[in-house]
Design an enzyme around this catalytic site. Structure first.
Site: not given
Length: 272
Positions: A32, A56, A83, A134, A148, A152, A183
């Protein structure tokens, strides 16, 4: 034996890398992304082996429809990898209401909706593996990432509880807890709160600690994720990277020391 895997947030980063790793070894993947075009490369390379789905995760109705479609296309969902998510940079005071809500909506509620949608399928199958992405920041914290971190921490509590609730249905739950990786998570994928001059020193201190040696190679994570998926007895928690474990060990040693120091006060607070 080939597996059927649903991965959210497969447009880039870990999601794209892991989707390719599964597809290359012959698994079937429903991937997705918010923009379907971001999955064109997977479709071009792997054809009918991949099922692209525009999604979404903040839209609960769309999530249930997408999971239903994935199950129909794949014939089953052996593994869910939750993810989808993003990072929000900013101190607690700098963060706006809209920014905080969007962070929690995506990282917590989005993950919850996908989890809820897949559970009836896995219960009916009598098996399944739910993997929640996580972070090491779900068990410890860094400044300028407060919301953030909170998202988590919520994923950790939700998933640990889930594991105890669904074990009797043959469903496994694992939390992947990466440390920093090279990343674009902190780049194009991230959101930035408007900085305040008062926190300039906090931001500078945070950035000074971001030395290149602490970031792992994203491509190196694929083998670990394949091993996790193939395990008959997967762990509830799996760090990714060499930084996470020693950091977590140090943090928890400090926590235990504080609890020990104040234990007399804690016990007295219990009453007779």
């Amino acid at each position: 034996m080939a597996k059927t895997i649903l991965i959210t947030g497969a447009s880039r980063g870990f999601g794209k890398l892991w989707a390719k790793a599964f597809l290359k070894r012959g698994d079937k993947v429903a991937a997705t992304a918010r923009k379907l075009a971001d999955l064109d490369d997977l479709v071009s390379e792997f054809g009918d082996q991949v099922t692209p789905i525009q999604l979404d995760v903040n839209n609960r109705t769309a999530v249930f429809e997408a999971v239903k479609y994935a199950n129909a296309s794949l014939g089953s969902i052996d593994v869910l990898i939750n993810n989808a998510g993003f990072g929000l940079f900013g101190t607690i005071e700098e963060t706006s209401e809209d920014e905080a809500r969007q962070q929690i909506e995506t990282n917590v509620f989005g993950l919850l909706w996908v989890t809820q949608a897949v559970l009836p399928i896995m219960r009916k199958q009598g098996h399944g593996h739910i993997i929640q992405v996580s972070s090491v920041l779900g068990i410890t914290t860094l400044p300028t990432l407060g919301i953030y971190n909170a998202s988590k921490f919520a994923v950790e509590g939700l998933s640990e509880t889930l594991a105890s609730e669904v074990a009797g249905f043959g469903i496994k739950v694992s939390l992947i807890e990466p440390n920093g990786f090279a990343t674009d998570w902190a780049g194009a994928s991230a959101s930035q709160a408007k900085p305040m001059d008062e926190y300039a020193a906090v931001h500078a201190g945070f950035k000074s600690g971001l030395t290149p040696d602490i970031f792992g190679d994203p491509a190196a994570t694929s083998a670990a994720v394949l091993k996790l998926v193939d395990s008959e007895n997967p762990p509830l928690r799996l760090f990714l990277g060499k930084v996470a474990y020693p950091w977590a060990k140090q943090v928890y040693e400090q926590k235990l020391a504080t609890w020990e120091e104040w234990n007399d006060v804690a016990v007295a607070a219990h009453g007779a």
